[in-house]
Design a protein around this motif. Structure first.
Motif, PDB file in Angstrom:
ATOM      1  N   PHE A 118     -35.909 -19.173  10.216  1.00 38.03           N
ATOM      2  CA  PHE A 118     -36.296 -18.815   8.852  1.00 38.03           C
ATOM      3  C   PHE A 118     -35.268 -17.981   8.094  1.00 38.03           C
ATOM      4  O   PHE A 118     -35.302 -17.930   6.877  1.00 38.03           O
ATOM      5  CB  PHE A 118     -37.665 -18.125   8.818  1.00 38.03           C
ATOM      6  N   SER A 119     -34.335 -17.311   8.791  1.00 36.85           N
ATOM      7  CA  SER A 119     -33.373 -16.503   8.045  1.00 36.85           C
ATOM      8  C   SER A 119     -32.303 -17.403   7.433  1.00 36.85           C
ATOM      9  O   SER A 119     -32.108 -18.529   7.849  1.00 36.85           O
ATOM     10  CB  SER A 119     -32.753 -15.432   8.941  1.00 36.85           C
ATOM     11  N   THR A 120     -31.610 -16.876   6.422  1.00 35.25           N
ATOM     12  CA  THR A 120     -30.628 -17.698   5.714  1.00 35.25           C
ATOM     13  C   THR A 120     -29.213 -17.383   6.191  1.00 35.25           C
ATOM     14  O   THR A 120     -28.945 -16.286   6.703  1.00 35.25           O
ATOM     15  CB  THR A 120     -30.675 -17.433   4.200  1.00 35.25           C
ATOM     16  N   LEU A 121     -28.322 -18.343   5.990  1.00 31.32           N
ATOM     17  CA  LEU A 121     -26.929 -18.111   6.377  1.00 31.32           C
ATOM     18  C   LEU A 121     -26.338 -16.965   5.559  1.00 31.32           C
ATOM     19  O   LEU A 121     -25.562 -16.164   6.076  1.00 31.32           O
ATOM     20  CB  LEU A 121     -26.114 -19.395   6.216  1.00 31.32           C
ATOM     21  N   GLY A 122     -26.715 -16.859   4.290  1.00 32.62           N
ATOM     22  CA  GLY A 122     -26.231 -15.749   3.468  1.00 32.62           C
ATOM     23  C   GLY A 122     -26.644 -14.415   4.070  1.00 32.62           C
ATOM     24  O   GLY A 122     -25.835 -13.491   4.200  1.00 32.62           O
ATOM     25  N   GLY A 123     -27.906 -14.324   4.464  1.00 31.65           N
ATOM     26  CA  GLY A 123     -28.407 -13.096   5.092  1.00 31.65           C
ATOM     27  C   GLY A 123     -27.710 -12.858   6.423  1.00 31.65           C
ATOM     28  O   GLY A 123     -27.371 -11.722   6.768  1.00 31.65           O
ATOM     29  N   ASN A 124     -27.474 -13.915   7.177  1.00 30.66           N
ATOM     30  CA  ASN A 124     -26.767 -13.793   8.469  1.00 30.66           C
ATOM     31  C   ASN A 124     -25.364 -13.249   8.260  1.00 30.66           C
ATOM     32  O   ASN A 124     -24.901 -12.387   9.000  1.00 30.66           O
ATOM     33  CB  ASN A 124     -26.641 -15.149   9.175  1.00 30.66           C
ATOM     34  N   VAL A 125     -24.671 -13.779   7.233  1.00 28.76           N
ATOM     35  CA  VAL A 125     -23.301 -13.305   6.974  1.00 28.76           C
ATOM     36  C   VAL A 125     -23.351 -11.848   6.530  1.00 28.76           C
ATOM     37  O   VAL A 125     -22.596 -11.004   7.024  1.00 28.76           O
ATOM     38  CB  VAL A 125     -22.603 -14.186   5.914  1.00 28.76           C
ATOM     39  N   ALA A 126     -24.274 -11.550   5.620  1.00 24.80           N
ATOM     40  CA  ALA A 126     -24.354 -10.182   5.095  1.00 24.80           C
ATOM     41  C   ALA A 126     -24.665  -9.180   6.203  1.00 24.80           C
ATOM     42  O   ALA A 126     -24.198  -8.042   6.172  1.00 24.80           O
ATOM     43  CB  ALA A 126     -25.405 -10.098   3.994  1.00 24.80           C
ATOM     44  N   GLU A 127     -25.449  -9.604   7.203  1.00 23.39           N
ATOM     45  CA  GLU A 127     -25.800  -8.688   8.295  1.00 23.39           C
ATOM     46  C   GLU A 127     -24.900  -8.889   9.505  1.00 23.39           C
ATOM     47  O   GLU A 127     -25.046  -8.188  10.507  1.00 23.39           O
ATOM     48  CB  GLU A 127     -27.256  -8.904   8.720  1.00 23.39           C
ATOM     49  N   CYS A 128     -24.052  -9.897   9.468  1.00 23.09           N
ATOM     50  CA  CYS A 128     -23.279 -10.311  10.644  1.00 23.09           C
ATOM     51  C   CYS A 128     -24.216 -10.463  11.856  1.00 23.09           C
ATOM     52  O   CYS A 128     -24.068  -9.799  12.873  1.00 23.09           O
ATOM     53  CB  CYS A 128     -22.150  -9.351  10.968  1.00 23.09           C
ATOM     54  N   ALA A 129     -25.161 -11.355  11.691  1.00 23.39           N
ATOM     55  CA  ALA A 129     -26.192 -11.532  12.711  1.00 23.39           C
ATOM     56  C   ALA A 129     -25.615 -12.083  14.010  1.00 23.39           C
ATOM     57  O   ALA A 129     -24.597 -12.772  14.006  1.00 23.39           O
ATOM     58  CB  ALA A 129     -27.269 -12.489  12.188  1.00 23.39           C
ATOM     59  N   GLY A 130     -26.292 -11.740  15.085  1.00 23.04           N
ATOM     60  CA  GLY A 130     -25.870 -12.237  16.391  1.00 23.04           C
ATOM     61  C   GLY A 130     -27.087 -12.663  17.187  1.00 23.04           C
ATOM     62  O   GLY A 130     -28.220 -12.428  16.769  1.00 23.04           O
ATOM     63  N   GLY A 131     -26.867 -13.307  18.307  1.00 17.68           N
ATOM     64  CA  GLY A 131     -27.986 -13.739  19.140  1.00 17.68           C
ATOM     65  C   GLY A 131     -27.531 -13.894  20.571  1.00 17.68           C
ATOM     66  O   GLY A 131     -26.428 -13.458  20.923  1.00 17.68           O
ATOM     67  N   PRO A 132     -28.360 -14.522  21.396  1.00 21.60           N
ATOM     68  CA  PRO A 132     -28.046 -14.639  22.817  1.00 21.60           C
ATOM     69  C   PRO A 132     -26.706 -15.334  23.113  1.00 21.60           C
ATOM     70  O   PRO A 132     -26.046 -15.003  24.083  1.00 21.60           O
ATOM     71  CB  PRO A 132     -29.206 -15.465  23.375  1.00 21.60           C
ATOM     72  N   ARG A 133     -26.324 -16.292  22.261  1.00 19.07           N
ATOM     73  CA  ARG A 133     -25.100 -17.035  22.576  1.00 19.07           C
ATOM     74  C   ARG A 133     -23.822 -16.269  22.260  1.00 19.07           C
ATOM     75  O   ARG A 133     -22.718 -16.773  22.487  1.00 19.07           O
ATOM     76  CB  ARG A 133     -25.099 -18.370  21.817  1.00 19.07           C
ATOM     77  N   CYS A 134     -23.983 -15.026  21.756  1.00 22.44           N
ATOM     78  CA  CYS A 134     -22.804 -14.256  21.363  1.00 22.44           C
ATOM     79  C   CYS A 134     -21.886 -13.926  22.521  1.00 22.44           C
ATOM     80  O   CYS A 134     -20.687 -13.741  22.329  1.00 22.44           O
ATOM     81  CB  CYS A 134     -23.223 -12.944  20.720  1.00 22.44           C
ATOM     82  N   VAL A 135     -22.446 -13.815  23.716  1.00 19.07           N
ATOM     83  CA  VAL A 135     -21.602 -13.449  24.875  1.00 19.07           C
ATOM     84  C   VAL A 135     -20.417 -14.397  24.948  1.00 19.07           C
ATOM     85  O   VAL A 135     -19.289 -13.994  25.164  1.00 19.07           O
ATOM     86  CB  VAL A 135     -22.335 -13.666  26.219  1.00 19.07           C
ATOM     87  N   LYS A 136     -20.715 -15.658  24.782  1.00 23.38           N
ATOM     88  CA  LYS A 136     -19.654 -16.632  24.935  1.00 23.38           C
ATOM     89  C   LYS A 136     -18.948 -16.931  23.621  1.00 23.38           C
ATOM     90  O   LYS A 136     -17.738 -17.090  23.583  1.00 23.38           O
ATOM     91  CB  LYS A 136     -20.235 -17.926  25.514  1.00 23.38           C
ATOM     92  N   TYR A 137     -19.725 -16.984  22.534  1.00 23.93           N
ATOM     93  CA  TYR A 137     -19.134 -17.522  21.312  1.00 23.93           C
ATOM     94  C   TYR A 137     -18.845 -16.495  20.223  1.00 23.93           C
ATOM     95  O   TYR A 137     -18.116 -16.793  19.289  1.00 23.93           O
ATOM     96  CB  TYR A 137     -20.058 -18.606  20.747  1.00 23.93           C
ATOM     97  N   GLY A 138     -19.446 -15.316  20.330  1.00 26.48           N
ATOM     98  CA  GLY A 138     -19.211 -14.329  19.282  1.00 26.48           C
ATOM     99  C   GLY A 138     -20.305 -14.346  18.239  1.00 26.48           C
ATOM    100  O   GLY A 138     -21.241 -15.133  18.304  1.00 26.48           O
ATOM    101  N   VAL A 139     -20.168 -13.452  17.242  1.00 24.77           N
ATOM    102  CA  VAL A 139     -21.216 -13.260  16.240  1.00 24.77           C
ATOM    103  C   VAL A 139     -20.907 -14.067  14.980  1.00 24.77           C
ATOM    104  O   VAL A 139     -19.895 -14.776  14.913  1.00 24.77           O
ATOM    105  CB  VAL A 139     -21.368 -11.761  15.894  1.00 24.77           C
TER     106      VAL A 139
END
Ligand SMILES: Cc1cc2nc3c(=O)[nH]c(=O)nc-3n(C[C@H](O)[C@H](O)[C@H](O)COP(=O)(O)OP(=O)(O)OC[C@H]3O[C@@H](n4cnc5c(N)ncnc54)[C@H](O)[C@@H]3O)c2cc1C
Ligand code: SF4
Ligand code: SF4
Lengths: 460, 419
Positions: free
Chosen positions: A137-158
Motif C-alpha cells: 500500500f505504500s507509494t514509491l514516492g513515500g519510499n524514496v522520501a523515507e528511504c524505506a527498507g525491508g528484509p531483502r536489504c541484507v543482500k540488495y540494500g535500501v
C-alpha cells in the motif's frame, strides 16, 4: 484557517475536483500510521510537476506550509500537516512511465504503489528488491522520501541504492532533475541521494528513475530455531562470514515467539528462544547447495530445529510465523509503540539484553523482532494507554532504548525516519554542528520553511 | 426481538483501527477511485469523527460512506480485523435515523419487506423484462420500483421469472431415512431471477438422499436493507425468517447465495435476540455437499472426454468467511469441467447490492477488471456461488464484449448428475 483567495488560486491551478476544504476530506488526510491527528486547511490532488510548481510558487510567496503525502503509511508522522496549510497528495500521479528492459531502468511517478511496480517489472523478468512490509500500500514516492527498507536489504540494500535519478519540485517552485538513467554519474553534488530519505522536507518528488536487476531464478526459505538469541546472532555472523549473503535474515526473539505461541496454533517448540527466517535466491542449482551449507555452518550454534521449505506453499507456511507476529502482539497489550533502531549486526544480542533490562525496569512488555542481517531491530513497547502513567513510562523506556542503541554505535531509526515522532531525540544522535549543516541545506532550498516544516528538526 | 447494533456500540472496533493503511491494498472502491475517503481507514475515521461530535453527517460524509460495497475485503486483510463493513452499515443506519431513508432506500425497504409485493413485481418484471432495457417514461410507476440508474445505465439484467421458484416447488421433499433434514433458504436471486439454480439445488440434494424443507413464508435475508441503512426492515425480516426456518426441526439451513449466507451467519449473528441462533445452523451448499460425500460420488462418474474450461469467482461474502476451497473442490470434481484459476479470483466483482445502483460507473470499473481476468484465464464459463455476482459478472463480460457466460456452480453440477 486558509483564506478563500488561496483556495481560489489552488482551484484555478488544479480544477475544483482536485481541491477540497470539506471537513470530511480534511479529516481523511489528517492521520498516518502514527495515529496522530492534525487537520490541514486544504487538500490538493495535483497530477503534474507543472501544477505542483505553481502550487509551491504560490505557497512560497504566501508562506503557507505544504505537506507532501503518499499513502500515509508513515510511522513517524512525516506526512502530517502539523501546522495546517496544504496537504499535497500524490495519489493521482500513479503511472509507470517507462520500463527500459535493455538498460534495466524504469521511470515512474511518485504515487505508484510499490508492490504494483514490482509485479509489473517481475512479469518482464526484472527485479526491484526494496520490500518494506508496507509494500502493498505504500507509494514509491513515500519510499524514496523515507528511504524505506525491508528484509531483502541484507543482500540488495535500501531504496536509495536503487534510485539513480529524480525530478523534484523545489520549495520555491522550480522543477529540477537530479542524476539520470545512467549507471554511473559523478557530475556535481549527488542531490539524488540527498533527497532520498529527506522525508519530504527538501523537495517534492515528481518522477523517479529506478535501477533494476534481473529477477533471480528461484528462492528458497528455511526457518531455524535456536536455544538463545546469541546462537541466532552468531549464526548470522557465521553465514555471512562464510561468504553467503542471504536475501533475507529475519529474526524473532524469545518474547516474540511466546506471543506467537500463545496467540496462534503454529508449532514452535518450547526450547526455541530465538528464531531466524533465512531466504536465499539465485540460480536454482546453487540454492540447494547454499541451504545445505548454511544448515551445516549454523548447526553447532544451539540449533533446536531446522525446517526447510521445498515448495512455495511450505515457504509461505514458514513466513506465516513471522506474519502472525503483528496480530499476536495485540494480545499482549492493546497499544504498541514500534521503534526501529539499528545496531551493528554483531551487537544485536547485546541490544536485546539491554531492551530486556529496560522492559523489566519499567515493568512493561517489550517484544523484539526484525532484520538480523542488517541489525535493524523492531522494538515493540506494548502498553495499555488507558492505564494512567503507562504512556509516560513507555516514553521513558523508549528514550533509554535509543540511548542504548547509540552507545552500541547504532541509530534511532533504520527505516521509519524521524518525522515528528523522533524529532525531540535528534540531539541524542546528531551533534549540534552536524545538525547546523543539515539545517543550512534546508535553509538554502527552503528559505521560508514552507515544505513539511517541523519535521526531523524541531522548529524553535 | 431482533435488534441490530447502533454505531456507538462499534466504538471499540473503531478504536482498533491503527490507521496503518493496509486496507488500501484490499478495498475495491479505493482501487477505482484513489481517495482516502473511499478506503476503509477513511470511512472509519469519519465514523469516529461523527461519534466524537467532530462532524455531522454532511453531504460529503454521506457520499463517502455510501462508497462502500460492504464486501468485507478490508476487514479480512486488516491486521486488527476491524469490521469496516459493519461499521459502515451501522453508520448508514444512523444516517437513515437522522435524515430519513433515501428514496431508493425507501423503495428497497418497501419492496423486500413485503414478499407479496415482490412476487407481484417480479411477475410484472417477467413480462416487462424486455422493456427494462429501454427508457421508461418519467411518470411511469416502474421508475420508482426499479431504480432509475439501472434503467438508464445500460445494465444487462437477467429476465425476471414469471413464476418464482418457491411457487413452483413443493414444501417438502422426503429423502432417505438416517440422512439429515435441511431447510433451503432460497434468497431473492434464486427465487425471482435464477429459478433453475433452485431446481439444481433440489436435484443435488435428492441425489444424496437429503430431506429438504422449503418454507414458503421465508423472506429476503435483508442484506439490501442493511446496505440502505433500513435497520428496522432488517430486523423485521430477521424475525420473519427465524419463524419460517424454525417452524419444523431441521439439522441445517442451506444457502446457495453468498450474500444470504453472510446475512444469516454474520448479520443475524451480530443481532441481539434469537435470530442469532440461525447462524450456527447455516451452511453454504458446497460446504454441506462435500460433508455429505459429494466429491466421492462424483469421482465414481466417468470423466468426460471433452470438458468445459471453467474458472471460479470468489464471492466476497464467502471469501471473507474463509469459504474458498469448497466451491473449487466441487468444480474440480465435476466430470465435465476443466478447472482453471484466474488471477485475482478473490477480488470483488463490484456489485455490492445497492452500491451498483448508486455508483454504477464505479461498479462497472471494478467489474471491468474482473472481466479482463476472466478473459485472460481462457475459461469459457465463470462459475460462482452467488446470484448477485452472476448478474454482475455477466454484465461486466457483456460490457467488455466477452463471450464467456457466468453460471452458478449448481447449474454445472446439475448437468453432471444423472436425471
Ligand atoms: C504496517 C506497516 C509496515 C511498515 N513496514 C515498513 C518497513 O518494513 N520498512 C520501512 O522502511 N517502512 C515501513 N513502514 C513505514 C512506511 O510504510 C514507509 O515509511 C513508507 O515509505 C511510507 O510511504 P507512504 O507512501 O505511505 O508515504 P507517507 O507516509 O505518505 O509519507 C512519508 C514521508 O514521505 C513524504 N513524501 C511522500 N511522498 C512524497 C513525494 N512525492 N515527495 C516528497 N516527499 C514525499 C511525506 O511528506 C512524509 O514525510 C511500514 C508502515 C506500516 C504501516
Ligand atoms: S482498517 Fe485495518 S487495515 Fe485499515 S487502517 Fe485500520 S487497522 Fe489498518
Ligand atoms: S467493505 Fe469493501 S468496499 Fe467497503 S471499505 Fe471495506 S473493502 Fe472497501
Amino acid at each position: 484557517m486558509i483564506e478563500a483567495r488561496i483556495v481560489r488560486i489552488l482551484t484555478g491551478i488544479l480544477g475544483k475536483e482536485h481541491v477540497s476544504t470539506e471537513k470530511a476530506d480534511l479529516l481523511c488526510y489528517s492521520y498516518d500510521a502514527t495515529q496522530q491527528k492534525f487537520l490541514p486547511d486544504v487538500v490538493v490532488h495535483p497530477a503534474t510537476a507543472a501544477e505542483i510548481s505553481l502550487i509551491m510558487k504560490m505557497a512560497n510567496s504566501e508562506k503557507i506550509p505544504v505537506f507532501p503525502r503518499g499513502a500515509g503509511s508513515g510511522f513517524s508522522g512525516g506526512s502530517l500537516p502539523t501546522k495546517g496549510g496544504i496537504v499535497l497528495v500524490t495519489e493521482r500521479m500513479n503511472r509507470i512511465l517507462e520500463i527500459d528492459s535493455e538498460n534495466l531502468v524504469a521511470t515512474v511517478e511518485p504515487g505508484v504503489v510499490t508492490e504494483q511496480f514490482q509485479l509489473v517489472v517481475e512479469k518482464l523478468g526484472l527485479f526491484y528488491p526494496p520490500d518494506p512490509a508496507s509494500l502493498k500500500f505504500s507509494t514509491l514516492g513515500g519510499n524514496v522520501a523515507e528511504c524505506a527498507g525491508g528484509p531483502r536489504c541484507v543482500k540488495y540494500g535500501v531504496t536509495k541504492d536503487f534510485i539513480i535519478g529524480l525530478e523534484i519540485v523545489t520549495p520555491q517552485g522550480d522543477i529540477i532533475t537530479t542524476g539520470g538513467p545512467t549507471m554511473k554519474g559523478v557530475v556535481g553534488y549527488d542531490l539524488t541521494k540527498l533527497i532520498c530519505g529527506s522525508e519530504g522536507t527538501l523537495g517534492i518528488i515528481t518522477r523517479i528513475i529506478i535501477k533494476l536487476l534481473p529477477l533471480p531464478e528461484a528462492k528458497q526459505t528455511m526457518l531455524v530455531m535456536f536455544a538463545s538469541i546469541d546462537g541466532a546472532a552468531q549464526a548470522v555472523s557465521a553465514i555471512i562470514g562464510n561468504k553467503i549473503i542471504p536475501t533475507t535474515l529475519e529474526f524473532m526473539d524469545g518474547r516474540t515467539i511466546d506471543c506467537v505461541r500463545k496467540a496462534t496454533n503454529l508449532e514452535v517448540p518450547e526450547a526455541a528462544r530465538a528464531l531466524l527466517i533465512i531466504e536465499v535466491d539465485g540460480d536454482r542449482e546453487f540454492l540447494a547447495k547454499q541451504v545445505e551449507k548454511i544448515a551445516a555452518v549454523i548447526q553447532p550454534l544451539g540449533v533446536v530445529e531446522t525446517r526447510i521449505a521445498k515448495t512455495p506453499a511450505e515457504s509461505e507456511a514458514l513466513w506465516q510465523i513471522r506474519r502472525s507476529v503483528s496480530a499476536s502482539l495485540r494480545k499482549v497489550n492493546p497499544d504498541k509503540f514500534n521503534e526501529d533502531i539499528c545496531v551493528p549486526r554483531s551487537k544485536v544480542p547485546e541490544m536485546i539484553r539491554k531492551v530486556d533490562a529496560i522492559s523489566e525496569k519499567y515493568g512493561i512488555p517489550i517484544v523484539n523482532f526484525g532484520h538480523a542481517g542488517d541489525g535493524n531491530i523492531h522494538v515493540n513497547v506494548m502498553i495499555d494507554k488507558k492505564i494512567p502513567g503507562e504512556a509516560e513510562k513507555a516514553e521513558k523506556a523508549i528514550e533509554e532504548v535509543f540511548k542504548g542503541a547509540l552507545t552500541l554505535g547504532g541509530t534511532m531509526s533504520g527505516e521509519h525516519g524521524v518525522g515528528i515522532a523522533k524529532a525531540p531525540y535528534i540531539p541524542l544522535e546528531i551533534t549540534p554542528k552536524a545538525a547546523d549543516y543539515m539545517k543550512a541545506i534546508k535553509q538554502a532550498l527552503d528559505p521560508n520553511n514552507i515544505l513539511n516544516p517541523g519535521k526531523i528538526f524541531l522548529d524553535n | 426481538m431482533a435488534k441490530l447494533k447502533d454505531l456507538e456500540a462499534y466504538r471499540e472496533e473503531i478504536e482498533q483501527c491503527v490507521k496503518c493503511g493496509a486496507c488500501r491494498a484490499h478495498c475495491p472502491v479505493f482501487g477505482a477511485e484513489r481517495r482516502e475517503g473511499r478506503v476503509a481507514r477513511g470511512k472509519i475515521a469519519l465514523s469516529q469523527a461523527v461519534l466524537d461530535g467532530e462532524i455531522d453527517f454532511d453531504a460529503k460524509v454521506m457520499e463517502d460512506l455510501s462508497q462502500c460495497l460492504l464486501c468485507g475485503s478490508c476487514g479480512a486483510g486488516c491486521p486488527n480485523k476491524v469490521p469496516t463493513e459493519e461499521i459502515v452499515a451501522a453508520a448508514r443506519r444512523r444516517i437513515a435515523q437522522e435524515k430519513g431513508l433515501s428514496t431508493f432506500g425507501k423503495g428497497v425497504a418497501a419492496v423486500i419487506g413485503r414478499p407479496k409485493l415482490m412476487n407481484a413485481l417480479a411477475k410484472t418484471g417477467g413480462k416487462l423484462s424486455n422493456l427494462l432495457f429501454k427508457k421508461l417514461p418519467e411518470n411511469s410507476g416502474l421508475r420508482l420500483r426499479f431504480p432509475v440508474p439501472y434503467l438508464e445505465s445500460g445494465r444487462t439484467l437477467p429476465p425476471f421469472t414469471d413464476k418464482p421458484f418457491r411457487e413452483r416447488c413443493p414444501d417438502r421433499i422426503e429423502g432417505e431415512a438416517g440422512k439429515p433434514t435441511v431447510a433451503f433458504f432460497t434468497g431473492c436471486g434464486i427465487n425471482y431471477m435464477y429459478p433453475a439454480v433452485g431446481e439444481a439445488f433440489l436435484k443435488a440434494l435428492k441425489f444424496l438422499g437429503i430431506t429438504v424443507i422449503i418454507p414458503k413464508d421465508q423472506a429476503c435475508c435483508g442484506l439490501p436493507a442493511v446496505a440502505a441503512g433500513a435497520g428496522s426492515t432488517v430486523e423485521t425480516l430477521a424475525e420473519q425468517n427465524f419463524a419460517a426456518l424454525t417452524r419444523e426441526p431441521v439439522d441445517f439451513i442451506l444457502t446457495a447465495c453468498a450474500s444470504c449466507n453472510a446475512g444469516l451467519v454474520k448479520v443475524y449473528g451480530d443481532m441481539e435476540g434469537e435470530c442469532a441462533e440461525l447462524g450456527p445452523k447455516t451452511r453454504d451448499i458446497f460446504v454441506f455437499l462435500l460433508e455429505q460425500g459429494l466429491a466421492e460420488k462424483l469421482a465414481e462418474l466417468p470423466r468426460a472426454a471433452v470438458r468445459k474450461v471453467v474458472t471460479y469467482h470468489d464471492p466476497c461474502h464467502l471469501r471473507t468467511q474463509g469459504i474458498t476451497q469448497e466451491p473449487r473442490a466441487v468444480l474440480k470434481a465435476l466430470p465435465q469441467v476443466e478447472y482453471v484459476e484466474m488471477e485475482n479470483a478473490g477480488t470483488c466483482c463490484g456489485l455490492g447490492g445497492t452500491y451498483s445502483v448508486y455508483h454504477y460507473e464505479n461498479s462497472k470499473k471494478i467489474g471491468a477488471l474482473k472481466a479482463g481476468n476472466i478473459e485472460t484465464s481462457g475459461a469459457e464459463l465463470v462459475a460462482t456461488d452467488c446470484p448477485g455476482c452472476i448478474m454482475q459478472l455477466q454484465d461486466s463480460i457483456n460490457h467488455a464484449g466477452g463471450k464467456q457466460r457466468a453460471v452458478h456452480i449448481l447449474e454445472l453440477l446439475n448437468e453432471a448428475l444423472p436425471d
